[in-house]
Scaffold this motif. Structure first.
Motif, PDB file in Angstrom:
ATOM      1  N   SER A   1      -4.894  11.462  11.866  1.00  0.00           N
ATOM      2  CA  SER A   1      -4.925  11.086  10.456  1.00  0.00           C
ATOM      3  C   SER A   1      -3.678  10.328  10.014  1.00  0.00           C
ATOM      4  N   MET A   2      -2.603  10.417  10.800  1.00  0.00           N
ATOM      5  CA  MET A   2      -1.373   9.741  10.382  1.00  0.00           C
ATOM      6  C   MET A   2      -1.524   8.222  10.313  1.00  0.00           C
ATOM      7  N   TRP A   3      -2.551   7.680  10.980  1.00  0.00           N
ATOM      8  CA  TRP A   3      -2.795   6.244  10.907  1.00  0.00           C
ATOM      9  C   TRP A   3      -3.457   5.829   9.592  1.00  0.00           C
ATOM     10  N   ILE A   4      -4.118   6.762   8.934  1.00  0.00           N
ATOM     11  CA  ILE A   4      -4.913   6.415   7.753  1.00  0.00           C
ATOM     12  C   ILE A   4      -4.052   5.967   6.574  1.00  0.00           C
ATOM     13  N   PRO A   5      -2.935   6.647   6.249  1.00  0.00           N
ATOM     14  CA  PRO A   5      -2.107   6.148   5.136  1.00  0.00           C
ATOM     15  C   PRO A   5      -1.573   4.740   5.380  1.00  0.00           C
ATOM     16  N   LEU A   6      -1.198   4.434   6.625  1.00  0.00           N
ATOM     17  CA  LEU A   6      -0.698   3.096   6.936  1.00  0.00           C
ATOM     18  C   LEU A   6      -1.788   2.054   6.709  1.00  0.00           C
ATOM     19  N   GLU A   7      -2.974   2.335   7.223  1.00  0.00           N
ATOM     20  CA  GLU A   7      -4.098   1.413   7.068  1.00  0.00           C
ATOM     21  C   GLU A   7      -4.397   1.151   5.596  1.00  0.00           C
ATOM     22  N   ASN A   8      -4.472   2.208   4.807  1.00  0.00           N
ATOM     23  CA  ASN A   8      -4.848   2.043   3.411  1.00  0.00           C
ATOM     24  C   ASN A   8      -3.716   1.502   2.548  1.00  0.00           C
ATOM     25  N   ALA A   9      -2.470   1.709   2.971  1.00  0.00           N
ATOM     26  CA  ALA A   9      -1.352   1.083   2.258  1.00  0.00           C
ATOM     27  C   ALA A   9      -1.410  -0.427   2.405  1.00  0.00           C
ATOM     28  N   VAL A  10      -1.687  -0.892   3.621  1.00  0.00           N
ATOM     29  CA  VAL A  10      -1.830  -2.337   3.840  1.00  0.00           C
ATOM     30  C   VAL A  10      -2.981  -2.877   2.999  1.00  0.00           C
ATOM     31  N   TYR A  11      -4.099  -2.150   3.011  1.00  0.00           N
ATOM     32  CA  TYR A  11      -5.256  -2.579   2.220  1.00  0.00           C
ATOM     33  C   TYR A  11      -4.913  -2.656   0.736  1.00  0.00           C
ATOM     34  N   GLY A  12      -4.233  -1.635   0.215  1.00  0.00           N
ATOM     35  CA  GLY A  12      -3.913  -1.601  -1.206  1.00  0.00           C
ATOM     36  C   GLY A  12      -2.983  -2.727  -1.628  1.00  0.00           C
ATOM     37  N   VAL A  13      -1.994  -3.037  -0.804  1.00  0.00           N
ATOM     38  CA  VAL A  13      -1.046  -4.098  -1.136  1.00  0.00           C
ATOM     39  C   VAL A  13      -1.740  -5.460  -1.119  1.00  0.00           C
ATOM     40  N   VAL A  14      -2.538  -5.701  -0.074  1.00  0.00           N
ATOM     41  CA  VAL A  14      -3.252  -6.982   0.014  1.00  0.00           C
ATOM     42  C   VAL A  14      -4.244  -7.124  -1.137  1.00  0.00           C
ATOM     43  N   LYS A  15      -4.931  -6.043  -1.457  1.00  0.00           N
ATOM     44  CA  LYS A  15      -5.900  -6.058  -2.562  1.00  0.00           C
ATOM     45  C   LYS A  15      -5.213  -6.406  -3.882  1.00  0.00           C
ATOM     46  N   LEU A  16      -4.051  -5.818  -4.127  1.00  0.00           N
ATOM     47  CA  LEU A  16      -3.314  -6.097  -5.353  1.00  0.00           C
ATOM     48  C   LEU A  16      -2.845  -7.545  -5.391  1.00  0.00           C
ATOM     49  N   GLY A  17      -2.375  -8.042  -4.254  1.00  0.00           N
ATOM     50  CA  GLY A  17      -1.937  -9.437  -4.203  1.00  0.00           C
ATOM     51  C   GLY A  17      -3.077 -10.397  -4.495  1.00  0.00           C
ATOM     52  N   LEU A  18      -4.243 -10.121  -3.940  1.00  0.00           N
ATOM     53  CA  LEU A  18      -5.396 -10.979  -4.202  1.00  0.00           C
ATOM     54  C   LEU A  18      -5.816 -10.938  -5.674  1.00  0.00           C
ATOM     55  N   LEU A  19      -5.686  -9.768  -6.292  1.00  0.00           N
ATOM     56  CA  LEU A  19      -6.027  -9.656  -7.711  1.00  0.00           C
ATOM     57  C   LEU A  19      -5.147 -10.570  -8.549  1.00  0.00           C
ATOM     58  N   VAL A  20      -3.859 -10.600  -8.237  1.00  0.00           N
ATOM     59  CA  VAL A  20      -2.936 -11.469  -8.967  1.00  0.00           C
ATOM     60  C   VAL A  20      -3.317 -12.928  -8.774  1.00  0.00           C
ATOM     61  N   VAL A  21      -3.720 -13.268  -7.540  1.00  0.00           N
ATOM     62  CA  VAL A  21      -4.098 -14.649  -7.250  1.00  0.00           C
ATOM     63  C   VAL A  21      -5.360 -15.044  -8.018  1.00  0.00           C
ATOM     64  N   VAL A  22      -6.408 -14.205  -7.938  1.00  0.00           N
ATOM     65  CA  VAL A  22      -7.673 -14.582  -8.581  1.00  0.00           C
ATOM     66  C   VAL A  22      -7.560 -14.565 -10.098  1.00  0.00           C
ATOM     67  N   ALA A  23      -6.611 -13.778 -10.637  1.00  0.00           N
ATOM     68  CA  ALA A  23      -6.436 -13.751 -12.085  1.00  0.00           C
ATOM     69  C   ALA A  23      -5.947 -15.095 -12.611  1.00  0.00           C
ATOM     70  N   ARG A  24      -5.335 -15.896 -11.742  1.00  0.00           N
ATOM     71  CA  ARG A  24      -4.827 -17.212 -12.139  1.00  0.00           C
ATOM     72  C   ARG A  24      -5.842 -18.326 -11.907  1.00  0.00           C
ATOM     73  N   THR A  25      -7.018 -17.952 -11.434  1.00  0.00           N
ATOM     74  CA  THR A  25      -8.053 -18.943 -11.162  1.00  0.00           C
ATOM     75  C   THR A  25      -9.253 -18.705 -12.068  1.00  0.00           C
ATOM     76  N   SER A  26     -10.223 -19.563 -11.946  1.00  0.00           N
ATOM     77  CA  SER A  26     -11.453 -19.416 -12.730  1.00  0.00           C
ATOM     78  C   SER A  26     -12.555 -18.736 -11.923  1.00  0.00           C
TER      79      SER A  26
END
Length: 431
Positions: free
Chosen positions: A156-181
């Motif tokens: 299970s120790m791999w799961i927090p790492l995996e989901n941390a990467v997912y969460g950071v990338v997801k947040l970054g994409l949200l910022v990007v798409v918020a600036r687009t149409s």
């Protein structure tokens, strides 16, 4: 004093059951923290209507994905600890069934949203979006199952790492798409990173963890097709009902009260899901260890209950007391509309532990039919109560219904759960 605390912590995490439980709890904290930040940014950069629609579509995807996994996630946690040489086949079967059912379920859901709903309906979608929804649902199903496989393999120790990467990338994409149409940017930013994470995690599973687990398993046990089918059948019915009380609620709220109320429901739902997942993390680790040593299952359960009492329950109290200030992060409208709802949902965390332990014991005994009955009754109370009370009391209907749905079963099942926990203490004290 510090040295003693460090030594106790080392002893604690040296025990696989506690180490995996803390890893899963850390994963919940990481997911919840990044998820909260994600929705705060979404609330600040999008209208309540856009947030409500995005949340409803994501919830619909989660609902379809979880229901089409046929409870294989819980089956992997239950049976992988002793699967030995059958581990790879069990994981591959779970993937194959889930992917096939996800394609079918997502296609039907999108046919409903695209063909049967009016263009003015909040859940109406275009044909290209419908295709992306199907792909996203399939990816999310595998994403979920790989975490269950990691849990069942005591990795299970791999799961927090995996989901941390997912969460950071997801947040970054949200910022990007918020600036687009880009339309439906919330849904796109939520789902796109999943595809990128499937390859590395599954390489880790099939090239390293599964072979190592197969080689180290003593006295392997692989469930027969009959046992597995019966287990999945009861668990699936329970899951079907259980999801009506979680991922379907945002859809129901939007349909009954509108997209804006769906947006206001979001932070309360997120906080409640975080508390539920904290308990589920501990329970999942309990199932894995008890599956390896079923004679000491009640002893393990008593030990895990103590950790719930000092982690999950205090966290629920803090969130309930701080609800007005927490919701203020989203905006004044969210604080005004969702504070009491969030406090009611935090109250349900206490009786929910009783039903969680009851479900754990039922899974270890392969008696998933009892879970199906319990969760079906809870779903009827929650969904029916929300539908009946939404008109008179608005959004807080969800909170009152959830409290009744968890409180009544806890009162009825509490005595049997207490007897089970006491039997574990007696076993621990016996010579």
């Amino acid at each position: 004093m510090t040295t003693g605390r460090v030594a106790r912590l080392r002893r604690e995490v040296s025990v696989p059951m506690y180490r995996n439980a803390y890893a899963l709890m850390l994963n919940t904290i990481v997911n919840s923290g990044l998820g909260l930040l994600y929705w705060i940014v979404a609330a600040r950069t999008s209208t309540p209507d856009d947030v409500g629609r995005g949340n409803a579509l994501i919830s619909l995807m989660l609902l379809v994905s979880i229901l089409t996994q046929a409870d294989f996630g819980q089956a992997l946690i239950r049976f992988l600890p002793r699967a030995g040489g059958g581990t790879r086949r069990l994981v591959m079967v779970s993937y194959g069934v889930a992917v096939g059912l996800a394609v079918l379920g997502a296609t039907l859901a999108m046919a409903w949203c695209h063909l049967l709903l009016d263009a003015s309906d909040p859940l109406h979608v275009s044909l290209p979006f419908a295709c992306w929804f199907v792909v996203s649902t399939v990816a999310w199903s595998v994403f979920n199952l790989q975490d269950s496989a990691l849990t069942g393999l005591r990795a299970s120790m791999w799961i927090p790492l995996e989901n941390a990467v997912y969460g950071v990338v997801k947040l970054g994409l949200l910022v990007v798409v918020a600036r687009t149409s880009l339309s439906d940017g919330v849904f796109t930013s939520w789902t796109l990173p999943v595809l990128a994470l499937l390859v590395p995690v599954n390489l880790l599973l099939f090239r390293r963890l599964i072979p190592r687990h197969a080689a180290s398993t003593v006295d392997p046990y692989v469930p027969t097709r009959t046992v597995l089918t019966r287990y999945l059948a009861g668990g699936y019915v329970g899951h079907l009902a259980g999801q009506m009380s979680s991922t379907f609620l945002p859809v129901l709220v939007v349909q009954l009260l509108g997209s804006a109320q769906g947006g206001f429901f979001l932070p309360a739902q997120t906080a409640f899901a975080a508390m539920t997942l904290l308990s589920s993390a501990i329970v999942s680790s309990l199932v894995v260890e008890a599956a390896k040593d079923e004679e000491r299952a009640s002893h393990y359960a008593a030990a895990m209950l103590r950790r719930i009492a000092v982690t999950v329950w205090p966290a629920a109290v803090v969130v309930a007391v701080g609800a007005p200030w927490l919701l203020m992060l989203f905006g004044a409208e969210y604080r005004e509309n969702a504070t009491f709802l969030l406090q009611l949902l935090m109250l349900t965390v206490f009786p929910k532990v009783v039903t969680s332990l009851f479900n754990t014991r039922s899974r270890l005994q392969n008696r998933t039919g009892r879970i199906a009955v319990l969760q079906s009754l809870q779903a009827v109370v929650l969904v029916g109560g929300t539908a009946l009370l939404a008109g008179p009391v608005g959004l807080t209907a969800v909170g009152w219904s959830a409290l009744v749905a968890e409180g009544l079963p806890a009162l009825l099942l509490g005595p049997s759960v207490v007897r089970w926990l006491r039997s574990g203490r007696a076993t621990a004290e016996s010579p």
